[in-house]
Scaffold this motif. Structure first.
Motif, mmCIF file in Angstrom:
data_model
loop_
_atom_site.group_PDB
_atom_site.id
_atom_site.type_symbol
_atom_site.label_atom_id
_atom_site.label_comp_id
_atom_site.label_asym_id
_atom_site.label_seq_id
_atom_site.Cartn_x
_atom_site.Cartn_y
_atom_site.Cartn_z
ATOM 1 N N ALA A 30 0.804 -1.222 0.000
ATOM 2 C CA ALA A 30 0.000 0.000 0.000
ATOM 3 C C ALA A 30 0.838 1.273 0.000
ATOM 4 O O ALA A 30 0.617 2.155 -0.823
ATOM 5 C CB ALA A 30 -0.976 -0.006 1.170
ATOM 6 N N PRO A 31 1.848 1.389 0.907
ATOM 7 C CA PRO A 31 2.621 2.620 0.891
ATOM 8 C C PRO A 31 3.359 2.841 -0.421
ATOM 9 O O PRO A 31 3.480 3.950 -0.908
ATOM 10 C CB PRO A 31 3.607 2.425 2.052
ATOM 11 N N ALA A 32 3.877 1.737 -1.028
ATOM 12 C CA ALA A 32 4.623 1.858 -2.280
ATOM 13 C C ALA A 32 3.726 2.319 -3.424
ATOM 14 O O ALA A 32 4.192 2.961 -4.355
ATOM 15 C CB ALA A 32 5.274 0.527 -2.615
ATOM 16 N N GLU A 33 2.443 1.991 -3.366
ATOM 17 C CA GLU A 33 1.534 2.330 -4.452
ATOM 18 C C GLU A 33 0.786 3.645 -4.204
ATOM 19 O O GLU A 33 -0.043 4.045 -5.002
ATOM 20 C CB GLU A 33 0.520 1.194 -4.631
ATOM 21 N N LYS A 34 1.086 4.301 -3.097
ATOM 22 C CA LYS A 34 0.396 5.535 -2.735
ATOM 23 C C LYS A 34 0.642 6.606 -3.792
ATOM 24 O O LYS A 34 1.779 6.880 -4.169
ATOM 25 C CB LYS A 34 0.905 6.002 -1.369
ATOM 26 N N LYS A 35 -0.430 7.231 -4.262
ATOM 27 C CA LYS A 35 -0.320 8.259 -5.298
ATOM 28 C C LYS A 35 -0.848 9.620 -4.855
ATOM 29 O O LYS A 35 -0.723 10.583 -5.584
ATOM 30 C CB LYS A 35 -1.076 7.799 -6.561
ATOM 31 N N GLU A 36 -1.435 9.668 -3.683
ATOM 32 C CA GLU A 36 -1.904 10.945 -3.145
ATOM 33 C C GLU A 36 -1.023 11.319 -1.957
ATOM 34 O O GLU A 36 -1.009 10.637 -0.939
ATOM 35 C CB GLU A 36 -3.372 10.842 -2.717
ATOM 36 N N LEU A 37 -0.281 12.407 -2.104
ATOM 37 C CA LEU A 37 0.662 12.839 -1.079
ATOM 38 C C LEU A 37 0.217 14.157 -0.470
ATOM 39 O O LEU A 37 -0.444 14.964 -1.123
ATOM 40 C CB LEU A 37 2.064 12.993 -1.674
ATOM 41 N N VAL A 38 0.621 14.362 0.777
ATOM 42 C CA VAL A 38 0.311 15.611 1.468
ATOM 43 C C VAL A 38 1.619 16.275 1.895
ATOM 44 O O VAL A 38 2.434 15.668 2.594
ATOM 45 C CB VAL A 38 -0.579 15.382 2.704
ATOM 46 N N LEU A 39 1.806 17.507 1.464
ATOM 47 C CA LEU A 39 2.960 18.314 1.844
ATOM 48 C C LEU A 39 2.598 19.174 3.043
ATOM 49 O O LEU A 39 1.557 19.831 3.059
ATOM 50 C CB LEU A 39 3.377 19.206 0.666
ATOM 51 N N GLY A 40 3.461 19.174 4.049
ATOM 52 C CA GLY A 40 3.304 20.097 5.171
ATOM 53 C C GLY A 40 3.869 21.439 4.769
ATOM 54 O O GLY A 40 5.082 21.635 4.726
ATOM 55 N N LYS A 240 10.969 5.568 4.092
ATOM 56 C CA LYS A 240 12.147 5.782 3.255
ATOM 57 C C LYS A 240 12.210 4.845 2.045
ATOM 58 O O LYS A 240 12.820 5.187 1.016
ATOM 59 C CB LYS A 240 13.419 5.639 4.081
ATOM 60 N N ASP A 241 11.593 3.658 2.133
ATOM 61 C CA ASP A 241 11.668 2.703 1.027
ATOM 62 C C ASP A 241 10.398 2.666 0.173
ATOM 63 O O ASP A 241 10.268 1.803 -0.706
ATOM 64 C CB ASP A 241 11.952 1.298 1.573
ATOM 65 N N THR A 242 9.484 3.580 0.406
ATOM 66 C CA THR A 242 8.269 3.617 -0.407
ATOM 67 C C THR A 242 8.592 4.136 -1.805
ATOM 68 O O THR A 242 9.566 4.868 -2.009
ATOM 69 C CB THR A 242 7.199 4.512 0.240
ATOM 70 N N GLN A 243 7.755 3.791 -2.767
ATOM 71 C CA GLN A 243 7.984 4.229 -4.130
ATOM 72 C C GLN A 243 7.833 5.734 -4.255
ATOM 73 O O GLN A 243 8.570 6.395 -4.993
ATOM 74 C CB GLN A 243 7.022 3.514 -5.086
ATOM 75 N N TRP A 244 6.863 6.299 -3.525
ATOM 76 C CA TRP A 244 6.676 7.756 -3.633
ATOM 77 C C TRP A 244 7.892 8.520 -3.134
ATOM 78 O O TRP A 244 8.259 9.565 -3.697
ATOM 79 C CB TRP A 244 5.402 8.200 -2.919
#
Length: 275
Positions: A30-40, A240-244
Protein backbone atom coordinates in the motif's frame (compact mmCIF):
# COMPACT_ATOMS: atom_id res chain seq x y z
CA UNK A 1 -17.62 -36.20 11.18
CA UNK A 2 -15.41 -36.60 14.25
CA UNK A 3 -12.59 -37.81 11.97
CA UNK A 4 -13.12 -34.93 9.55
CA UNK A 5 -13.26 -32.25 12.25
CA UNK A 6 -9.45 -31.95 12.88
CA UNK A 7 -8.87 -31.76 9.14
CA UNK A 8 -11.50 -29.04 8.76
CA UNK A 9 -9.99 -27.06 11.65
CA UNK A 10 -6.51 -27.30 10.14
CA UNK A 11 -7.82 -26.30 6.72
CA UNK A 12 -9.61 -23.30 8.22
CA UNK A 13 -6.46 -22.30 10.08
CA UNK A 14 -4.39 -22.61 6.90
CA UNK A 15 -6.86 -20.49 4.98
CA UNK A 16 -6.83 -17.87 7.74
CA UNK A 17 -3.04 -17.86 7.66
CA UNK A 18 -3.00 -17.45 3.90
CA UNK A 19 -5.56 -14.70 4.11
CA UNK A 20 -3.47 -12.98 6.75
CA UNK A 21 -0.35 -13.26 4.61
CA UNK A 22 -2.24 -11.93 1.61
CA UNK A 23 -3.52 -9.00 3.66
CA UNK A 24 -0.04 -8.35 5.02
CA UNK A 25 1.36 -8.38 1.51
CA UNK A 26 -1.34 -5.96 0.42
CA UNK A 27 -0.61 -3.74 3.42
CA UNK A 28 3.09 -3.80 2.63
CA UNK A 29 2.40 -2.79 -0.95
CA UNK A 30 0.00 0.00 0.00
CA UNK A 31 2.62 2.62 0.89
CA UNK A 32 4.62 1.86 -2.28
CA UNK A 33 1.53 2.33 -4.45
CA UNK A 34 0.40 5.53 -2.74
CA UNK A 35 -0.32 8.26 -5.30
CA UNK A 36 -1.90 10.95 -3.15
CA UNK A 37 0.66 12.84 -1.08
CA UNK A 38 0.31 15.61 1.47
CA UNK A 39 2.96 18.31 1.84
CA UNK A 40 3.30 20.10 5.17
CA UNK A 41 3.41 23.65 3.87
CA UNK A 42 4.60 26.97 5.32
CA UNK A 43 5.28 30.52 4.23
CA UNK A 44 8.95 29.73 3.56
CA UNK A 45 10.26 29.99 -0.02
CA UNK A 46 11.14 26.32 -0.44
CA UNK A 47 7.49 25.60 -1.14
CA UNK A 48 7.62 27.96 -4.12
CA UNK A 49 10.43 25.94 -5.68
CA UNK A 50 8.47 22.77 -5.01
CA UNK A 51 5.25 24.07 -6.54
CA UNK A 52 6.93 25.38 -9.69
CA UNK A 53 9.72 22.89 -10.19
CA UNK A 54 8.98 19.57 -8.47
CA UNK A 55 5.21 19.24 -8.40
CA UNK A 56 4.89 19.18 -12.22
CA UNK A 57 7.47 16.37 -12.38
CA UNK A 58 5.60 14.36 -9.74
CA UNK A 59 2.28 14.92 -11.51
CA UNK A 60 3.78 13.44 -14.67
CA UNK A 61 4.50 10.35 -12.60
CA UNK A 62 0.82 10.15 -11.68
CA UNK A 63 0.90 11.77 -8.23
CA UNK A 64 -1.62 14.17 -6.75
CA UNK A 65 -0.12 16.46 -4.12
CA UNK A 66 -2.12 18.48 -1.63
CA UNK A 67 -0.75 21.05 0.81
CA UNK A 68 -1.68 21.34 4.48
CA UNK A 69 -0.27 24.60 5.86
CA UNK A 70 1.17 24.99 9.35
CA UNK A 71 2.09 28.12 11.29
CA UNK A 72 5.14 26.58 13.01
CA UNK A 73 7.77 24.03 12.03
CA UNK A 74 7.25 22.21 15.32
CA UNK A 75 3.60 21.42 14.52
CA UNK A 76 4.56 20.63 10.92
CA UNK A 77 7.18 18.13 12.09
CA UNK A 78 4.77 16.47 14.49
CA UNK A 79 2.32 16.04 11.59
CA UNK A 80 5.04 14.31 9.54
CA UNK A 81 5.94 12.12 12.49
CA UNK A 82 2.36 11.01 13.14
CA UNK A 83 1.52 10.49 9.45
CA UNK A 84 -0.91 13.36 9.05
CA UNK A 85 1.31 14.67 6.24
CA UNK A 86 3.95 12.87 4.21
CA UNK A 87 6.80 15.37 4.00
CA UNK A 88 7.90 18.96 4.56
CA UNK A 89 10.66 21.18 3.21
CA UNK A 90 11.80 23.72 5.78
CA UNK A 91 14.78 22.28 7.68
CA UNK A 92 18.28 20.95 7.33
CA UNK A 93 19.81 17.72 8.61
CA UNK A 94 21.38 19.32 11.68
CA UNK A 95 18.00 20.69 12.74
CA UNK A 96 16.32 17.33 12.17
CA UNK A 97 18.92 15.55 14.31
CA UNK A 98 18.47 17.98 17.20
CA UNK A 99 14.68 17.89 16.83
CA UNK A 100 14.55 14.08 16.89
CA UNK A 101 16.70 14.02 20.01
CA UNK A 102 14.61 16.61 21.84
CA UNK A 103 11.16 15.45 20.70
CA UNK A 104 11.70 11.68 20.38
CA UNK A 105 10.52 11.79 16.75
CA UNK A 106 11.59 9.73 13.74
CA UNK A 107 12.21 12.24 10.96
CA UNK A 108 14.92 11.81 8.35
CA UNK A 109 16.27 13.81 5.40
CA UNK A 110 15.20 12.23 2.12
CA UNK A 111 17.10 14.46 -0.31
CA UNK A 112 18.92 17.78 -0.20
CA UNK A 113 17.24 20.70 -1.94
CA UNK A 114 18.21 24.17 -3.22
CA UNK A 115 18.60 26.75 -0.49
CA UNK A 116 19.24 30.40 0.22
CA UNK A 117 22.35 30.46 2.44
CA UNK A 118 22.33 32.09 5.84
CA UNK A 119 24.20 35.37 6.04
CA UNK A 120 25.10 38.19 8.36
CA UNK A 121 23.32 41.41 7.46
CA UNK A 122 23.77 45.00 8.58
CA UNK A 123 21.78 48.21 8.20
CA UNK A 124 24.87 50.24 9.19
CA UNK A 125 28.03 48.65 7.82
CA UNK A 126 29.33 47.04 4.65
CA UNK A 127 32.03 45.10 6.48
CA UNK A 128 33.00 44.16 10.01
CA UNK A 129 36.14 46.28 9.91
CA UNK A 130 33.94 49.37 9.63
CA UNK A 131 32.29 48.60 12.95
CA UNK A 132 33.76 49.60 16.32
CA UNK A 133 34.93 47.14 18.94
CA UNK A 134 32.02 45.89 21.00
CA UNK A 135 29.56 45.89 18.09
CA UNK A 136 26.38 43.86 18.68
CA UNK A 137 25.63 40.72 16.65
CA UNK A 138 22.21 39.07 16.85
CA UNK A 139 22.19 35.30 16.28
CA UNK A 140 19.38 32.69 16.33
CA UNK A 141 18.77 30.92 19.63
CA UNK A 142 17.99 27.43 18.25
CA UNK A 143 20.91 25.02 18.42
CA UNK A 144 21.54 24.33 14.74
CA UNK A 145 21.22 27.93 13.57
CA UNK A 146 23.30 29.19 16.48
CA UNK A 147 26.05 26.95 15.13
CA UNK A 148 25.61 28.37 11.62
CA UNK A 149 25.89 31.95 12.85
CA UNK A 150 29.01 31.27 14.90
CA UNK A 151 30.62 29.48 11.96
CA UNK A 152 30.08 32.57 9.81
CA UNK A 153 31.77 34.75 12.44
CA UNK A 154 34.67 32.29 12.53
CA UNK A 155 34.85 32.38 8.73
CA UNK A 156 35.34 36.17 9.01
CA UNK A 157 38.19 35.57 11.51
CA UNK A 158 36.26 37.41 14.23
CA UNK A 159 36.14 34.51 16.70
CA UNK A 160 37.88 31.22 17.37
CA UNK A 161 36.64 28.24 19.39
CA UNK A 162 38.00 26.35 22.34
CA UNK A 163 39.70 23.04 21.58
CA UNK A 164 36.99 21.27 23.58
CA UNK A 165 34.13 22.77 21.52
CA UNK A 166 31.72 20.48 19.67
CA UNK A 167 31.99 21.95 16.17
CA UNK A 168 28.62 20.45 15.21
CA UNK A 169 26.73 22.18 18.03
CA UNK A 170 28.41 25.43 18.99
CA UNK A 171 27.31 27.97 21.58
CA UNK A 172 28.70 31.41 22.52
CA UNK A 173 30.28 29.72 25.55
CA UNK A 174 32.55 27.82 23.12
CA UNK A 175 34.23 31.04 21.95
CA UNK A 176 37.92 31.22 22.83
CA UNK A 177 38.99 34.48 21.19
CA UNK A 178 36.74 37.40 20.19
CA UNK A 179 39.00 39.80 18.33
CA UNK A 180 36.55 42.72 18.19
CA UNK A 181 34.87 42.02 21.54
CA UNK A 182 31.58 41.44 19.74
CA UNK A 183 28.49 41.40 21.92
CA UNK A 184 26.69 38.28 20.74
CA UNK A 185 23.00 38.17 21.62
CA UNK A 186 20.76 35.15 21.00
CA UNK A 187 17.09 35.58 20.08
CA UNK A 188 14.28 33.94 18.13
CA UNK A 189 15.39 33.81 14.50
CA UNK A 190 12.14 35.30 13.16
CA UNK A 191 12.64 38.45 15.24
CA UNK A 192 16.15 39.23 13.96
CA UNK A 193 15.08 40.89 10.66
CA UNK A 194 12.91 43.37 12.60
CA UNK A 195 15.57 43.93 15.25
CA UNK A 196 18.35 44.49 12.71
CA UNK A 197 17.75 48.24 12.56
CA UNK A 198 18.53 48.56 16.28
CA UNK A 199 21.65 46.39 16.16
CA UNK A 200 24.96 46.41 14.30
CA UNK A 201 24.75 42.99 12.68
CA UNK A 202 22.33 40.08 12.54
CA UNK A 203 22.64 36.50 11.33
CA UNK A 204 19.55 35.52 9.33
CA UNK A 205 18.79 32.18 7.70
CA UNK A 206 18.01 32.23 3.98
CA UNK A 207 14.35 31.27 4.32
CA UNK A 208 13.63 33.92 6.92
CA UNK A 209 15.56 36.56 4.96
CA UNK A 210 13.46 35.74 1.89
CA UNK A 211 10.23 35.68 3.86
CA UNK A 212 11.04 38.98 5.59
CA UNK A 213 12.20 40.59 2.33
CA UNK A 214 15.56 41.58 3.75
CA UNK A 215 17.56 43.44 1.09
CA UNK A 216 20.37 41.14 -0.23
CA UNK A 217 22.52 44.27 -0.63
CA UNK A 218 22.76 44.39 3.17
CA UNK A 219 24.68 41.10 3.30
CA UNK A 220 28.08 41.47 4.94
CA UNK A 221 29.15 37.82 4.64
CA UNK A 222 27.44 34.60 3.60
CA UNK A 223 27.94 31.15 5.06
CA UNK A 224 29.88 28.35 3.45
CA UNK A 225 27.12 25.75 3.44
CA UNK A 226 28.13 22.46 5.03
CA UNK A 227 26.18 19.38 3.85
CA UNK A 228 24.38 19.05 7.20
CA UNK A 229 23.17 22.65 6.81
CA UNK A 230 21.66 22.12 3.35
CA UNK A 231 17.87 22.17 3.23
CA UNK A 232 16.14 18.82 2.87
CA UNK A 233 12.87 17.08 2.22
CA UNK A 234 11.97 15.62 5.62
CA UNK A 235 9.94 12.41 5.90
CA UNK A 236 9.15 9.83 8.55
CA UNK A 237 11.96 7.27 8.37
CA UNK A 238 9.43 4.42 8.08
CA UNK A 239 8.58 5.72 4.58
CA UNK A 240 12.15 5.78 3.26
CA UNK A 241 11.67 2.70 1.03
CA UNK A 242 8.27 3.62 -0.41
CA UNK A 243 7.98 4.23 -4.13
CA UNK A 244 6.68 7.76 -3.63
CA UNK A 245 9.76 8.64 -1.57
CA UNK A 246 12.03 7.23 -4.27
CA UNK A 247 10.16 9.18 -6.96
CA UNK A 248 10.30 12.40 -4.95
CA UNK A 249 14.05 12.03 -4.45
CA UNK A 250 14.51 11.28 -8.13
CA UNK A 251 12.54 14.41 -9.08
CA UNK A 252 14.87 16.67 -7.06
CA UNK A 253 17.92 15.04 -8.64
CA UNK A 254 16.56 15.08 -12.20
CA UNK A 255 17.97 17.07 -15.10
CA UNK A 256 14.49 18.54 -15.63
CA UNK A 257 14.61 20.14 -12.19
CA UNK A 258 18.18 21.39 -12.71
CA UNK A 259 17.07 23.04 -15.95
CA UNK A 260 14.17 24.65 -14.08
CA UNK A 261 16.51 26.06 -11.42
CA UNK A 262 18.83 27.53 -14.06
CA UNK A 263 15.90 29.64 -15.24
CA UNK A 264 14.30 30.29 -11.85
CA UNK A 265 17.53 31.37 -10.14
CA UNK A 266 18.31 34.39 -12.31
CA UNK A 267 19.41 36.60 -9.41
CA UNK A 268 21.76 33.93 -8.03
CA UNK A 269 20.06 33.94 -4.62
CA UNK A 270 19.63 30.16 -4.55
CA UNK A 271 22.43 27.61 -4.19
CA UNK A 272 22.13 24.05 -5.46
CA UNK A 273 22.98 21.32 -2.93
CA UNK A 274 26.31 19.50 -2.94
CA UNK A 275 25.04 16.54 -0.97
Amino acid sequence: MKKLLPTLILSAAALALLAGCSQQTADNKAPAEKKELVLGGSSMPYGIVFEKGIKPIMEKKGYTIKTMNFSTLDVNNQAVNNGEVDFNLDQHTAYINVYNKNKNTHLMPLVHTPLIPAAIYSEKYKAFDQAPNGATVLIPNDASNTTRALRILAKANLITFKASANKDQLTPQDIDKNTKNLKIKEMDSVIIPRALVDSDFGSISGGIAYQSKVDPKKIVIREDVAPEMEMTVAINEKNKDTQWAKDLKEAYQSQEFKDFMNTFNKDGMWVMPKG
